[in-house]
Enzyme design. Structure first.
Site, PDB file in Angstrom:
ATOM      1  N   GLY A   8     -78.863  -7.922   3.905  1.00 40.05           N
ATOM      2  CA  GLY A   8     -78.992  -6.464   3.904  1.00 40.05           C
ATOM      3  C   GLY A   8     -78.124  -5.846   2.832  1.00 40.05           C
ATOM      4  O   GLY A   8     -77.601  -4.745   2.986  1.00 40.05           O
ATOM      5  N   GLY A  11     -78.749  -2.239   1.528  1.00 35.07           N
ATOM      6  CA  GLY A  11     -78.818  -1.173   2.512  1.00 35.07           C
ATOM      7  C   GLY A  11     -77.669  -0.194   2.427  1.00 35.07           C
ATOM      8  O   GLY A  11     -76.845  -0.231   1.508  1.00 35.07           O
ATOM      9  N   GLN A  12     -77.591   0.681   3.422  1.00 34.87           N
ATOM     10  CA  GLN A  12     -76.646   1.791   3.416  1.00 34.87           C
ATOM     11  C   GLN A  12     -75.195   1.326   3.318  1.00 34.87           C
ATOM     12  O   GLN A  12     -74.421   1.851   2.532  1.00 34.87           O
ATOM     13  CB  GLN A  12     -76.847   2.624   4.687  1.00 34.87           C
ATOM     14  N   ILE A  35     -84.445  -8.147   0.963  1.00 30.98           N
ATOM     15  CA  ILE A  35     -85.839  -8.399   1.304  1.00 30.98           C
ATOM     16  C   ILE A  35     -86.743  -7.893   0.180  1.00 30.98           C
ATOM     17  O   ILE A  35     -86.353  -7.013  -0.604  1.00 30.98           O
ATOM     18  CB  ILE A  35     -86.242  -7.737   2.642  1.00 30.98           C
ATOM     19  N   TYR A 143     -82.279   1.291  19.615  1.00 30.75           N
ATOM     20  CA  TYR A 143     -81.160   0.993  18.717  1.00 30.75           C
ATOM     21  C   TYR A 143     -79.948   0.539  19.528  1.00 30.75           C
ATOM     22  O   TYR A 143     -79.334  -0.495  19.241  1.00 30.75           O
ATOM     23  CB  TYR A 143     -80.827   2.243  17.900  1.00 30.75           C
ATOM     24  N   LYS A 147     -78.026  -3.189  19.888  1.00 27.19           N
ATOM     25  CA  LYS A 147     -76.608  -3.341  19.559  1.00 27.19           C
ATOM     26  C   LYS A 147     -75.832  -4.000  20.698  1.00 27.19           C
ATOM     27  O   LYS A 147     -74.982  -4.866  20.471  1.00 27.19           O
ATOM     28  CB  LYS A 147     -75.992  -1.991  19.187  1.00 27.19           C
TER      29      LYS A 147
END
Length: 318
Positions: A8, A11-12, A35, A143, A147
């Site tokens: 990732g 990502g952010q 990805i 979400y 988690k």
């Protein structure tokens, strides 16, 4: 020297974490996993190796781990909170099935694994003020469900197989580099962009709604420090509360107004974001992180505001 794979990496958090890790451990020792369709660009591509790493493709990631002699995996593959509510099956596939693949690969190859959790792992029945490290976790979003599952699954692999799993529960993360991407706390990033552009900001979160937040440099520091921590001191592993600042929309607005007195904000509450926000803690007790691995954030709200307003103009004008 560690050999690290960041899954990732575009990502952010991953894009900035990859660069922070490369500055610490050397560019060639940190592999940027991405990805197809989210390829690394610019400095992220040029400063070190990159490999396709889809958490749903275990054999491919296993091959990357063996090719580069990886001993530490930062697994950041996940959908953000609002996006996950719209795609719950995909959120589970990436966040849970994907983690299972990573943990199995780690077990077979002797890797340590960091998989971040979130304030989203808590729910409406959790104590909201000074939320304890160990407390009820009954989230009502996919979400949050993923988690909590990542925390339990990571603990299981540590206790059952000795895999060195570690994690933190991130608050809302605010960055001056990476634009927001579908999280409940994204308003606290958006507001700075509007302030710098001199535009009126419409806030989707109701006045008085407190949430824990953290500035990206402190978030990166936490992710690196927990993996460097002395394991003999760790009573907890998956995942530590970390706290830096807690504020409501009117508080961050007031902080910005000190430097942008003409800045305006109005409210237009988004029901989905508001319902998620109200299920999360107002503020977390992070004493376990402070005691077990010396967690200590650098930025408070005003310090973050000054830095955001100083650095964002150059990025917006690019």
């Amino acid at each position: 020297m560690k050999k690290i794979l960041v899954i990732g990496a575009t990502g952010q958090i991953g894009s900035e974490l990859t660069m922070a890790l490369r500055s610490t451990y050397g560019g060639q020792n940190v592999v940027a996993g991405y990805i197809v369709g989210a390829e690394p660009k610019g400095e992220l591509l040029e400063s070190g190796p990159a490999e396709i790493c889809d958490v749903t493709d275990a054999p491919a990631i296993d091959a990357v781990v063996k090719k580069h002699g990886i001993d530490t995996i930062y697994n950041l593959a996940a959908l953000l909170s609002v996006v996950a509510e719209g795609k719950p099956k995909l959120a589970w596939k990436i966040g849970v099935d994907g983690l299972w693949n990573i943990l199995e690969i780690a077990r077979e190859n002797g890797c340590a694994v960091f998989t971040p959790s979130s304030i989203g792992s808590f729910g409406p029945t959790t104590p909201h003020v000074m939320t304890p490290q160990d407390t009820i976790q009954r989230p009502r979003t996919m979400y949050g469900v993923t988690k909590v599952t990542t925390e339990l699954l990571s603990d299981y692999f540590f206790l059952k197989y000795g895999v060195d799993t570690r994690a933190v529960r991130f608050p809302g993360v605010i960055s001056n580099v990476t634009p927001p991407g579908g999280g409940t706390t994204d308003y606290a990033v958006d507001i700075y962009y509007y302030a710098v552009r001199g535009e009126k900001f419409t806030c989707p979160i109701k006045e008085g709604t407190l949430m824990d937040m953290i500035y990206m440099p402190d978030a990166l520091k936490a992710a690196i420090d927990i993996m460097e921590a002395d394991p003999s001191r760790l009573i907890h592993r998956n995942a530590f509360n970390i706290a830096s600042m807690s504020f409501a929309p009117e508080t961050i607005y007031a902080s910005i107004k000190k430097y942008k007195p003409d800045f305006e904000m109005v409210y237009d509450v988004d029901p989905l974001k508001q319902s998620i926000a109200e299920s999360w803690p107002d503020c977390m007790d992070d004493s376990c992180a402070r005691n077990e691995w010396d967690w200590n954030p650098v930025y408070d709200l005003d310090g973050m505001t000054r830095d955001m307003l100083e650095k964002l103009p150059a990025r917006i004008l690019k």
